[in-house]
Design a protein around this motif. Structure first.
Motif, PDB file in Angstrom:
ATOM      1  N   GLU A  82      15.988  14.139  37.114  1.00  0.00           N
ATOM      2  CA  GLU A  82      17.383  14.276  36.074  1.00  0.00           C
ATOM      3  C   GLU A  82      17.954  12.601  35.948  1.00  0.00           C
ATOM      4  N   GLN A  83      18.083  12.197  37.346  1.00  0.00           N
ATOM      5  CA  GLN A  83      18.694  10.798  37.465  1.00  0.00           C
ATOM      6  C   GLN A  83      17.966   9.802  37.788  1.00  0.00           C
ATOM      7  N   ASP A  84      16.620   9.804  37.462  1.00  0.00           N
ATOM      8  CA  ASP A  84      15.637   8.755  37.474  1.00  0.00           C
ATOM      9  C   ASP A  84      16.049   7.627  36.610  1.00  0.00           C
ATOM     10  N   PRO A  85      16.134   6.412  37.347  1.00  0.00           N
ATOM     11  CA  PRO A  85      16.675   5.203  36.508  1.00  0.00           C
ATOM     12  C   PRO A  85      15.727   4.309  35.821  1.00  0.00           C
ATOM     13  N   ALA A  86      14.250   5.065  35.940  1.00  0.00           N
ATOM     14  CA  ALA A  86      13.051   4.123  35.374  1.00  0.00           C
ATOM     15  C   ALA A  86      12.562   4.925  34.183  1.00  0.00           C
ATOM     16  N   VAL A  87      12.603   6.361  34.619  1.00  0.00           N
ATOM     17  CA  VAL A  87      11.607   6.831  33.292  1.00  0.00           C
ATOM     18  C   VAL A  87      12.555   8.033  32.818  1.00  0.00           C
ATOM     19  N   ALA A  88      12.878   8.251  31.777  1.00  0.00           N
ATOM     20  CA  ALA A  88      13.734   9.384  31.140  1.00  0.00           C
ATOM     21  C   ALA A  88      12.866  10.583  30.994  1.00  0.00           C
ATOM     22  N   PRO A  89      13.602  11.448  30.985  1.00  0.00           N
ATOM     23  CA  PRO A  89      12.895  13.058  30.717  1.00  0.00           C
ATOM     24  C   PRO A  89      11.955  13.096  29.736  1.00  0.00           C
ATOM     25  N   GLU A  90      12.348  12.572  28.528  1.00  0.00           N
ATOM     26  CA  GLU A  90      11.673  12.830  27.188  1.00  0.00           C
ATOM     27  C   GLU A  90      10.463  11.500  27.289  1.00  0.00           C
ATOM     28  N   LYS A  91      10.198  10.784  28.052  1.00  0.00           N
ATOM     29  CA  LYS A  91       9.037   9.883  28.184  1.00  0.00           C
ATOM     30  C   LYS A  91       8.059  10.603  29.151  1.00  0.00           C
ATOM     31  N   ILE A  92       8.523  11.503  30.006  1.00  0.00           N
ATOM     32  CA  ILE A  92       7.610  12.627  30.629  1.00  0.00           C
ATOM     33  C   ILE A  92       6.932  13.585  29.864  1.00  0.00           C
TER      34      ILE A  92
END
Length: 253
Positions: free
Chosen positions: A197-207
């Motif tokens: 949820e707080q990943d500074p590199a990969v936003a959830p929508e890209k996953i």
């Protein structure tokens, strides 16, 4: 603690296996030991950490910088160790790309698709991250990247001499990752995509965009934490992982 044996690319294998066989691919800068604590920790998962050539327990071997060649080699080694058992591939960050490419080779060439694939903290294969670190940017920029992502203890980041030793090897992993080329392979197996949820590199929508890379059941889950949420969450993550695998395989109650 389970009795541990070593088998080629897999330095930590439980001698007695009872759960689902899950091969674990580490992030850039990591080694198989990132998953050492997972071996034998959950009765539903038999975690098998994957060691890459030239690293840690395989440091005497030559480094392989060809992403496709490496995934082919790993696919063959997985089939040998599995010896007929069905397998799940799990990958975190760079390891997610390796898990996907290895699964593609198992499916397309070896005619032995995995039972499922789990990817964490990496965008879908056809997407890029604006402003992400590239090995051509040098070691100083890489150090900044590690600070941003987290996962490296502050005392190690503060030790200039130690960082000088580590950064060259970490940069090699980034170079390997950069050799990954988008594959159009759509996996036939179910796929679970995990985001921090707080990943500074990969936003959830890209996953969530990994949905385009399977014709099977797809589930995406957002978990609390940053880029290294699978490792930061401790032993409880394995229980969540086992539940997630059961869900995509349609085994949930």
């Amino acid at each position: 603690m389970p009795s541990i044996v070593s088998s080629g690319a897999f330095p930590f294998v439980a001698e007695r296996r009872e759960g689902r066989l899950v091969f674990c691919f580490h992030h850039a800068g990591g080694t198989a030991s990132a998953y050492r604590a997972w071996v034998g920790a959950d009765p539903r998962i038999d975690a098998v950490p994957v060691e890459l050539p030239g690293k840690a327990t395989r440091r005497a071997e030559s480094w392989v910088g060809d992403f496709s060649l490496l995934s082919r080699q790993i696919a063959e080694e997985i089939l040998e160790l599995a010896d007929g058992e069905r397998v799940v591939l799990y990958g975190h960050s760079m390891g997610a790309a390796l898990a996907y490419r290895t699964a593609a080779h198992l499916q397309e060439v070896l005619q032995a698709p995995p039972e499922a694939v789990v990817v964490a903290a990496r965008q879908a294969p056809d997407l890029s991250i604006e402003g992400e670190y590239h090995s051509s940017m040098g070691l100083s920029a890489l150090r900044e990247e590690l600070e941003t992502l987290g996962g490296t203890p502050p005392e190690i980041l503060a030790d200039a001499d130690l960082m000088d030793l580590l950064l060259t090897g970490i940069r090699s992993d980034y170079m390997l990752h950069e050799d990954f080329r988008h594959s159009s392979t759509v996996l036939s197996c179910p796929l679970l995509a995990l985001a921090g949820e707080q990943d500074p590199a990969v936003a959830p929508e890209k996953i969530a965009a990994w949905s385009r890379f399977t014709s099977g059941r797809f589930v995406t889950t957002v978990m609390p934490g940053g880029h290294f949420f699978p490792l930061d969450r401790g032993p409880g993550f394995l229980d969540e992982l086992a539940d997630g695998i059961d869900e995509i395989l349609g085994l949930s109650a």
